[in-house]
Design a protein around this motif. Structure first.
Motif, PDB file in Angstrom:
ATOM      1  N   ARG A 290       3.520   9.235  -4.745  1.00  0.00           N
ATOM      2  CA  ARG A 290       3.256  10.045  -5.928  1.00  0.00           C
ATOM      3  C   ARG A 290       4.596  10.418  -6.541  1.00  0.00           C
ATOM      4  NH1 ARG A 290      -0.730   8.135  -5.303  1.00  0.00           N
ATOM      5  NH2 ARG A 290      -2.753   8.971  -4.693  1.00  0.00           N
TER       6      ARG A 290
ATOM      7  N   ARG B 166       5.077  10.564  -0.326  1.00  0.00           N
ATOM      8  CA  ARG B 166       4.042   9.641   0.130  1.00  0.00           C
ATOM      9  C   ARG B 166       2.839  10.438   0.578  1.00  0.00           C
ATOM     10  NH1 ARG B 166       3.677   4.730   4.138  1.00  0.00           N
ATOM     11  NH2 ARG B 166       1.531   4.763   3.461  1.00  0.00           N
ATOM     12  N   VAL B 167       1.680  10.002   0.173  1.00  0.00           N
ATOM     13  CA  VAL B 167       0.493  10.728   0.597  1.00  0.00           C
ATOM     14  C   VAL B 167      -0.317   9.864   1.549  1.00  0.00           C
ATOM     15  CG1 VAL B 167       0.389  12.090  -1.502  1.00  0.00           C
ATOM     16  CG2 VAL B 167      -0.836   9.942  -1.389  1.00  0.00           C
ATOM     17  N   ASP B 168      -1.045  10.518   2.439  1.00  0.00           N
ATOM     18  CA  ASP B 168      -1.887   9.768   3.365  1.00  0.00           C
ATOM     19  C   ASP B 168      -3.270   9.567   2.755  1.00  0.00           C
ATOM     20  OD1 ASP B 168      -3.240  12.113   3.566  1.00  0.00           O
ATOM     21  OD2 ASP B 168      -2.615  12.568   5.613  1.00  0.00           O
ATOM     22  N   ALA B 169      -4.196   9.054   3.593  1.00  0.00           N
ATOM     23  CA  ALA B 169      -5.498   8.666   3.044  1.00  0.00           C
ATOM     24  C   ALA B 169      -6.232   9.826   2.414  1.00  0.00           C
ATOM     25  CB  ALA B 169      -6.358   8.047   4.145  1.00  0.00           C
ATOM     26  N   ARG B 170      -5.908  11.061   2.807  1.00  0.00           N
ATOM     27  CA  ARG B 170      -6.654  12.187   2.244  1.00  0.00           C
ATOM     28  C   ARG B 170      -5.832  12.937   1.208  1.00  0.00           C
ATOM     29  NH1 ARG B 170      -9.257  15.621   6.625  1.00  0.00           N
ATOM     30  NH2 ARG B 170     -10.475  16.350   4.865  1.00  0.00           N
ATOM     31  N   GLY B 171      -4.644  12.455   0.958  1.00  0.00           N
ATOM     32  CA  GLY B 171      -3.863  13.043  -0.117  1.00  0.00           C
ATOM     33  C   GLY B 171      -2.864  14.091   0.334  1.00  0.00           C
TER      34      GLY B 171
ATOM     35  N   ARG C 107       3.778   1.565  -1.207  1.00  0.00           N
ATOM     36  CA  ARG C 107       4.376   1.767  -2.515  1.00  0.00           C
ATOM     37  C   ARG C 107       3.390   2.408  -3.478  1.00  0.00           C
ATOM     38  NH1 ARG C 107       6.927  -3.401  -4.914  1.00  0.00           N
ATOM     39  NH2 ARG C 107       4.723  -3.747  -5.204  1.00  0.00           N
ATOM     40  N   GLN C 108       2.151   1.960  -3.388  1.00  0.00           N
ATOM     41  CA  GLN C 108       1.213   2.518  -4.362  1.00  0.00           C
ATOM     42  C   GLN C 108       0.627   3.850  -3.924  1.00  0.00           C
ATOM     43  OE1 GLN C 108      -1.757  -0.345  -5.176  1.00  0.00           O
ATOM     44  NE2 GLN C 108      -2.800  -0.148  -3.237  1.00  0.00           N
ATOM     45  N   SER C 109       0.878   4.245  -2.690  1.00  0.00           N
ATOM     46  CA  SER C 109       0.389   5.575  -2.322  1.00  0.00           C
ATOM     47  C   SER C 109       1.508   6.600  -2.446  1.00  0.00           C
ATOM     48  CB  SER C 109      -0.210   5.573  -0.925  1.00  0.00           C
ATOM     49  OG  SER C 109       0.734   5.155   0.004  1.00  0.00           O
TER      50      SER C 109
ATOM     51  N   MET D 187       0.835  -1.194   0.000  1.00  0.00           N
ATOM     52  CA  MET D 187       0.000   0.000   0.000  1.00  0.00           C
ATOM     53  C   MET D 187       0.868   1.241   0.000  1.00  0.00           C
ATOM     54  SD  MET D 187      -2.703   1.599  -0.021  1.00  0.00           S
ATOM     55  CE  MET D 187      -3.965   0.368   0.144  1.00  0.00           C
TER      56      MET D 187
END
Lengths: 592, 385
Positions: free
Chosen positions: A52, A225-230, A48-50, A46
């Motif tokens: 940007r 890296r971004v968190d759940a809200r970007g 890795r895919q979050s 996760m």
């Protein structure tokens, strides 16, 4: 429970219950495997895919003249930016409000209102949340000092350096240098893989455009890296950007400045070439514009104003302006005639008019020049003489001579604009005007009128070829040698034409083109009549080839001035001034 | 009134309420990963739950025998009509005709068929005969064929075990039922084996064609089985969803990331088009972790097993069949959906009862559970009389 004994299905119920329990247990076991035992692995995937991927801008290379004078460079722009994470609130609305408040708070600390609007904030949150948002550009040292004083009370604000283009010489060589606009990585090949990209400068015209990939460098890459809200949570640089290369142009600022001085207040263009190497020493087009007003970007209003200006300041006349060459074409006609077998000693009686069935071309001297040799005709720019010469040589020979001198096609210069011009023939005329070719068309063409169209660069190249005997491809980079090839004209023909062109500047129409120039100059004036009968205008030309007394330095020059009086009185003096600045002023007038 | 309340099965009721609450939270979270119009989806869901809980109690307090007697046959007939209508007038979404106006007839029909089976086989003296078996085949077959035509294989798949359990419990030709179920399990395993063999990464293409042509499955069905067996074969389609489902569940860890903080959900790695419906378990599991997902499974266990308990203690056979059938139906949905989410079963479009945002199914489930409560409430009434 009394019914149980008599009612069927009890066993089924128990079996179903057992199956349900077993199945759900199996699912829980699997969940434990995935969520507890393999949690780290999935968390890593996760993570890795979050991430940007961001493209970072590389510093753009400078543009220099041949002696190292800076024509274009980068200016550091201090910026105070804001990371939205510091204002993360429960809802987007609250976050936007909090950002607004933070910015307004910082504004009073720094002492300048921010130009960022609420819409800007929303747009940033929507499109580039994990990236810092530029709040103040061009931060002054005082503002920077106040910022660092209060830095601790301004969470989320960072002081960054950004770059923009700077053209220290303002309008000098503006058309040749070109200008830049903003660009995103998505315009580049492979740019699609990036989620965000810093703004980059991309050349939009001139050398900035032609050598864009050279000047541009290689963008860097980093991930955030971004968190759940970007919102951004830490970044990592993968590839450092690589600075672009400096472009050393063939331009010579001193010649360029001299050229632009002479063109001041006119509409016109001038190209100065090194005839041996093809290096473009000066390329000017007037009217011009101040490149400083084009940074950071060419604004819409300014662009509209410039593009709607009837004087066409955005047009680079030196390479993109096509004009009738007028009498500057006469050396070409002469070369065509000699090559076709007409003797260089050919003479012709000028009676002031050249008549053909259905048309007549008048000479500059209405009562005629009388018996003329090539040199005399060149000196006086006698129209009937060259009409006769062209008619005798024939269309094919005239066209061939024009092509041999690089007219009628792109020059091959390393520049985005390189107009081909026109060297017409019957087919071309039929296609363009749907009328057939008349003998008068050739007569017109022989004196550089009619459908013939050339650019100043082409004419400079042509006169260079007459001077050196070789046609060279113009180049815009210092130290380059443009590919060259023989013109195919005999030495005898070239010498005869050179001698004739010498007469023109010695005591002919082009006198002023060599006046006081400390060099050996040959040249030719031109006065091309253009426009409709009711709106006749004259474009004044002068072309010249000049070699210094020691023979170590030479230049070829072509200058055109729109709406001039004549080549000799409008263009030649300007050329003279340019040549004097290149070679210096002769001490004694008779040295000319 | 008070004594009636005491006969309410509290395990069933409380697990129902708890699941509906979890569902509302999960829909809140999944909705906020989507466009603005989905932000308030949780309110719609909550309103539906509250309204349906009223109906739940109304149904619970009415004697289910009366309901079965008066309504089961018209409801069944109505369901058949609606299922036929949806095939003609239905709206096509994602390649299936499942919607008629604002609802999905196939969801409602599940309850209608179960009610009819409870009514017919609960009171049929000759139910052990072959005739009854034939009747069962016809009564089940008609709607199942219509549902399969939509096509809605998932619904058919969950209804079959429920009906089979009812018929088994009623004693309708046990040998036949067991044989059919065994055959079904065998067929499923055979399909799995065949696809496994045919789609091996370096299988002979001719052999592959041969095997696949022999299977009575449509292309997309084969593809789903293949994706299940070889998820990496379709990294952008179903394989993507499957992988994201697994990652999102897995990265929730033991205690989860917190409500509204799931990256897979919020960053739309989990496709938002499915995160509120078929894959809502993933949203829940990511945000509440193993603790939350295991708790959710336990709630389903409580709901299903309490239903079976009601069946066991029912006053009569129709009640037993009704409770058993509906419990199996709910369990099948919950089990297949969660198993699919963790990659234990191929992807099938099935809602998770009381969690997914589909309103028709939510209504169906709460009506059914109300009926099951009625069975519970009315079991001892008779004993006392």
């Amino acid at each position: 429970m009394r019914h149980d004994a008599t009612m069927p299905g009890g066993v089924t119920c128990l079996a179903v219950a057992a199956l349900m329990a077993a199945a759900l247990l199996a699912i829980v076991v699997r969940l434990k495997e995935e969520q507890v035992n393999s949690a780290a692995l999935h968390g890593f995937e996760m993570g890795r895919q979050s991430e940007r991927l961001i493209q970072t801008a590389a510093a753009r290379g400078r543009i220099l003249d041949r002696n190292g004078v800076v024509l274009a460079e980068n200016r550091l722009v201090p910026v105070i930016a804001f990371d939205a994470l510091a204002c993360q609130k429960k809802t987007w609305n609250e976050t936007a409000r909090a950002i607004r408040e933070a910015i307004d708070g910082a504004a009073s600390a720094i002492g300048r209102r921010s130009p960022v609007s609420d819409d800007d904030i929303r747009r940033h949150m929507k499109k580039a949340l994990p990236r810092p948002m530029t709040v103040w550009r061009d931060v002054t040292p005082d503002e920077a000092a106040r910022f660092f004083e209060h830095e601790k009370d301004l969470p989320g604000f960072v002081y960054l350096a950004s770059f923009e283009r700077r053209y220290p010489l303002g309008s000098l060589a503006a058309h040749a240098i070109g200008y830049v606009g903003r660009d995103r990585a998505h315009g580049l090949p492979g740019g699609e893989k990036f989620d965000y990209a810093d703004f980059e400068m991309r050349g939009r015209s001139g050398l900035e455009y032609y050598y864009d990939s050279y000047l541009r460098g290689v963008p860097g890459e980093k991930t955030v890296r971004v968190d759940a809200r970007g919102f951004a949570r830490g970044e990592e640089t993968l590839v450092e950007p690589k600075k672009g290369l400096d472009l050393v142009t063939s331009l010579d600022v001193s010649i360029q400045a001299a050229v632009e001085r002479t063109l001041e207040g006119c509409k016109g263009a001038c190209v100065v070439l090194d005839p041996e190497t093809g290096e473009v020493l000066a390329m000017a087009s007037a009217p011009g514009y101040d490149l400083s007003s084009f940074v950071p970007v060419l604004g819409k209003d300014l662009y509209r104003r410039l593009s709607e200006d009837p004087a066409l300041p955005l047009l680079n006349r030196a390479v993109g302006g096509t004009y009738a060459p007028g009498s500057t074409f006469k050396p070409v006609t002469a070369l065509a005639a000699i090559s076709s077998g007409i003797s260089p000693d050919f003479t012709f009686e000028c009676e002031g008019v050249f008549s053909l069935p259905g048309m007549s071309i008048r000479c500059t001297r209405t009562w005629g020049h009388g018996e003329m040799s090539l040199a005399e005709a060149m000196r006086e720019s006698c129209n009937p003489y060259f009409c006769r010469l062209g008619m005798d040589a024939g269309l094919d020979n005239v066209r061939e001579a024009a092509f041999a001198l690089g007219l009628g096609g792109p020059s091959g210069v390393d520049f985005p604009v390189d107009a081909a011009g026109v060297v017409p023939d019957g087919d071309w005329k039929m296609k363009r005007y749907s009328t057939q070719w008349f003998p008068g068309d050739l007569a017109q063409m022989s004196i550089g009128q009619g459908m013939l169209l050339v650019t100043p660069l082409q004419m400079a190249r042509a006169v260079a070829a007459i001077g050196t005997g070789r046609l060279v491809v113009p180049v815009m980079r210092a130290g380059e040698r443009g590919a060259s090839a023989g013109t195919g004209f005999s030495g005898e023909a070239l010498d005869a034409v050179r001698a004739a062109m010498r007469k023109s500047v010695e005591n002919g129409t082009g006198r002023k083109g060599a006046e006081g120039v400390d060099a050996y100059v040959i040249g030719k004036t031109g006065t091309a009549e253009v426009g409709s009968l009711s709106n006749r205008r004259k474009n004044a030309w002068f072309i010249a080839y000049a070699v210094s007394r020691g023979g170590d330095r030479s230049v070829a020059l072509a200058i055109v001035v729109e709406n001039g009086e004549s080549g000799g009185s409008t263009a030649a003096p300007k050329a003279g001034a340019i040549l004097r600045s290149v070679f210096g002023t002769a001490k004694e007038a008779e040295n000319v | 009134m008070f004594s009636v309340l005491r006969r309410l099965n509290f395990v069933s009721f409380l697990s129902t309420v708890a699941l509906a609450a979890c569902g509302t939270v999960a829909i809140y979270s999944a909705g906020h990963a989507r466009e603005r119009i989905f932000y308030d989806m949780w309110k719609d869901n909550l309103a539906t739950v509250l309204f349906m809980l009223v109906l739940y109690f109304v149904l619970a307090f009415v004697d289910y025998r009366k309901i079965l007697k008066w309504f089961s046959i018209p409801a069944y007939a109505g369901a058949i009509v609606l299922l036929a209508l949806v095939l003609v007038f239905g709206r096509e979404i994602y390649g299936g005709k499942r919607w008629l106006w604002f609802f999905q007839p196939s969801e409602i029909s599940k309850l209608c068929i179960i009610a009819l089976f409870a009514h017919v086989f609960g009171g049929w003296k000759g139910r052990r005969g072959f005739k009854a078996f034939l009747a069962a085949a016809l009564l089940a077959g008609a709607p199942l064929v219509l549902i399969a035509c939509e096509p809605d294989l998932g619904t058919a798949l969950t209804l079959v075990p429920a009906l089979a359990a009812m018929l088994l419990a009623a004693g309708v030709w046990r040998t036949g039922i067991v044989a059919i179920m065994a055959a079904a399990v065998f067929a499923a395993l055979a399909v799995l084996g065949a696809v496994h063999e045919a789609e091996k990464p370096n299988a002979d293409p001719v052999r592959r064609e041969k095997i696949l042509n022999a299977l009575p499955l449509k292309k997309h069905q084969v593809k789903r089985v293949k994706t299940f067996l070889y998820p990496e074969s379709d990294p952008l389609g179903d394989g993507y969803t499957l992988r994201q489902a697994k990652i999102s569940i897995g990265c929730g860890g033991f205690s989860g990331k917190g409500i509204g903080k799931g990256e897979a959900n919020r960053l739309k790695f989990l496709p938002p088009s499915v995160s509120m419906n078929d894959f809502i378990f993933c949203v829940w599991a990511e945000e509440t972790g193993f603790v939350g997902s295991a708790a959710l499974i336990s709630l389903y266990a409580a709901l299903a097993l309490s239903g079976v308990w009601i069946a066991l203690t029912a006053a009569d056979l129709p009640g037993r069949l009704l409770a058993l059938g509906f419990s199996v139906l709910v369990f099948a949905h919950a089990g297949i959906n969660t198993a699919m989410s963790v990659g234990m079963l191929p992807i099938t479009g099935l809602p998770l009862p009381l969690m997914s945002s589909g309103r028709t199914f939510l209504v169906t489930v709460l009506l059914g559970l109300g009926l099951v409560q009625s069975v519970s409430i009315h079991n001892k009434t008779k004993e006392k009389q």
